[in-house]
Design an enzyme around this catalytic site. Structure first.
Site, mmCIF file in Angstrom:
data_model
loop_
_atom_site.group_PDB
_atom_site.id
_atom_site.type_symbol
_atom_site.label_atom_id
_atom_site.label_comp_id
_atom_site.label_asym_id
_atom_site.label_seq_id
_atom_site.Cartn_x
_atom_site.Cartn_y
_atom_site.Cartn_z
ATOM 1 N N HIS A 17 0.668 -1.299 -0.106
ATOM 2 C CA HIS A 17 -0.096 0.057 -0.007
ATOM 3 C C HIS A 17 0.840 1.322 -0.042
ATOM 4 O O HIS A 17 0.572 2.185 -0.644
ATOM 5 C CB HIS A 17 -0.676 0.138 1.364
ATOM 6 C CG HIS A 17 -1.879 -0.892 1.338
ATOM 7 N ND1 HIS A 17 -1.928 -1.970 2.483
ATOM 8 C CD2 HIS A 17 -2.879 -1.388 0.549
ATOM 9 C CE1 HIS A 17 -2.991 -2.575 2.301
ATOM 10 N NE2 HIS A 17 -3.620 -2.296 0.867
ATOM 11 N N LYS A 41 -15.680 -8.426 3.446
ATOM 12 C CA LYS A 41 -14.822 -9.031 4.137
ATOM 13 C C LYS A 41 -14.984 -8.659 5.614
ATOM 14 O O LYS A 41 -15.527 -7.675 5.640
ATOM 15 C CB LYS A 41 -13.454 -8.186 3.589
ATOM 16 C CG LYS A 41 -12.864 -8.700 2.280
ATOM 17 C CD LYS A 41 -11.418 -7.800 2.161
ATOM 18 C CE LYS A 41 -10.921 -7.913 0.990
ATOM 19 N NZ LYS A 41 -9.801 -6.837 0.476
ATOM 20 N N ARG A 90 -1.223 -5.690 -8.621
ATOM 21 C CA ARG A 90 -0.174 -6.904 -8.299
ATOM 22 C C ARG A 90 -0.346 -7.939 -9.341
ATOM 23 O O ARG A 90 0.563 -8.684 -9.834
ATOM 24 C CB ARG A 90 -0.263 -7.509 -7.178
ATOM 25 C CG ARG A 90 0.086 -6.654 -5.853
ATOM 26 C CD ARG A 90 -0.445 -7.431 -4.561
ATOM 27 N NE ARG A 90 -1.991 -7.553 -4.370
ATOM 28 C CZ ARG A 90 -2.788 -7.551 -3.354
ATOM 29 N NH1 ARG A 90 -2.205 -7.674 -2.616
ATOM 30 N NH2 ARG A 90 -3.900 -7.663 -3.602
ATOM 31 N N SER A 127 -2.619 -7.858 2.695
ATOM 32 C CA SER A 127 -3.051 -7.922 3.927
ATOM 33 C C SER A 127 -3.565 -9.175 4.150
ATOM 34 O O SER A 127 -3.250 -9.712 5.584
ATOM 35 C CB SER A 127 -4.332 -6.859 4.240
ATOM 36 O OG SER A 127 -3.790 -5.581 3.695
HETATM 37 O O1 PNS Z 1 -8.810 -3.081 0.243
HETATM 38 P P1 PNS Z 1 -10.141 -3.621 -0.530
HETATM 39 O O2 PNS Z 1 -10.949 -4.616 0.526
HETATM 40 O O3 PNS Z 1 -10.018 -4.208 -1.707
HETATM 41 O O4 PNS Z 1 -10.900 -2.299 -0.891
HETATM 42 C C1 PNS Z 1 -12.218 -2.295 -1.075
HETATM 43 C C2 PNS Z 1 -12.838 -1.032 -0.681
HETATM 44 C C3 PNS Z 1 -12.983 -1.018 0.532
HETATM 45 C C4 PNS Z 1 -12.397 0.114 -1.592
HETATM 46 C C5 PNS Z 1 -14.451 -1.173 -1.398
HETATM 47 O O5 PNS Z 1 -15.017 -2.378 -0.898
HETATM 48 C C6 PNS Z 1 -15.211 0.080 -1.256
HETATM 49 O O6 PNS Z 1 -15.213 1.184 -2.083
HETATM 50 N N1 PNS Z 1 -16.129 0.303 -0.153
HETATM 51 C C7 PNS Z 1 -16.781 1.451 0.133
HETATM 52 C C8 PNS Z 1 -18.331 1.366 -0.042
HETATM 53 C C9 PNS Z 1 -18.385 1.477 -1.585
HETATM 54 O O7 PNS Z 1 -18.293 2.539 -2.220
HETATM 55 N N2 PNS Z 1 -18.958 0.461 -2.265
HETATM 56 C C10 PNS Z 1 -18.929 0.186 -3.779
HETATM 57 C C11 PNS Z 1 -17.810 0.079 -4.629
HETATM 58 S S1 PNS Z 1 -17.990 0.283 -6.272
#
Ligand code: PNS
Length: 165
Positions: A17, A41, A90, A127
């Site tokens: 990150h 998650k 990645r 992570s």
């Molecule tokens: O590190 P991650 O878990 O891959 O990140 C995913 C994350 C947290 C960026 C995504 O789940 C997110 O944007 N969550 C916030 C709620 C939202 O906007 N959801 C719609 C995404 S298209």
């Protein structure tokens, strides 16, 4: 002033990150690390832990701050005036996971996602793998910023004790 949000669960923040954030500040005036909730998650660390560890990790990088994303990512971006999302890739699996989100976010408000290819030196770090290695007693200090490994181990211990009752 160009602002990009680097969103994620950051459960916990890793050197991968940090590499994306460092490269992002060369592209944007400000990078906001957005600690968000991924509905698919369940996090090991609390939001407070995740934000605190991310803040310590970026403390020395000018042009970077850490905020909680309370709801929809695109709403947060509009509130703070961010015009781009920043994500690392990645490999193909990341692309497959990120593309639908990038397209959905663009559908919602028109915001673009900028992908940077992960540096080879950190492309193996995730992570989820950090937590798995730590859970089984492996060394993770060289995968995460200083101070993160101790917190991960403490939360894993608390989880294991909670599960035992
Ligand atoms: O590190 P991650 O878990 O891959 O990140 C995913 C994350 C947290 C960026 C995504 O789940 C997110 O944007 N969550 C916030 C709620 C939202 O906007 N959801 C719609 C995404 S298209």
């Amino acid at each position: 002033m160009t602002i990009a949000v680097c969103p994620g669960s950051f459960d916990p923040i890793t050197l991968g990150h940090l590499d994306v954030v460092r490269r992002g500040v060369r592209l944007f005036d400000e990078v906001v690390v957005g600690v968000a909730r991924n509905a698919s998650k369940s996090a090991l660390l609390s939001v407070e832990d995740r934000v605190g560890l991310a803040r310590s990790a970026v403390a020395e990088i000018p042009g970077v701050r850490v905020e909680v994303v309370p709801g929809l990512l695109v709403d947060f971006c509009q509130e703070i005036g961010a015009t781009a999302l920043l994500k690392g890739l990645r490999g193909g699996a990341d692309y497959d996971a990120e593309l639908p989100m990038a397209l959905m976010n663009r559908h919602l408000t028109g915001i673009e996602t900028v992908f940077v290819p992960a540096d080879r030196g950190v492309a193996h770090i995730a992570s989820s793998l950090v937590k798995d290695v730590a859970r089984h007693g492996g060394r993770v200090e060289d995968l995460v910023p200083p101070g993160v490994a101790e917190v991960v181990r403490a939360r894993l211990r608390a989880h294991a004790e909670g599960a035992r009752g």
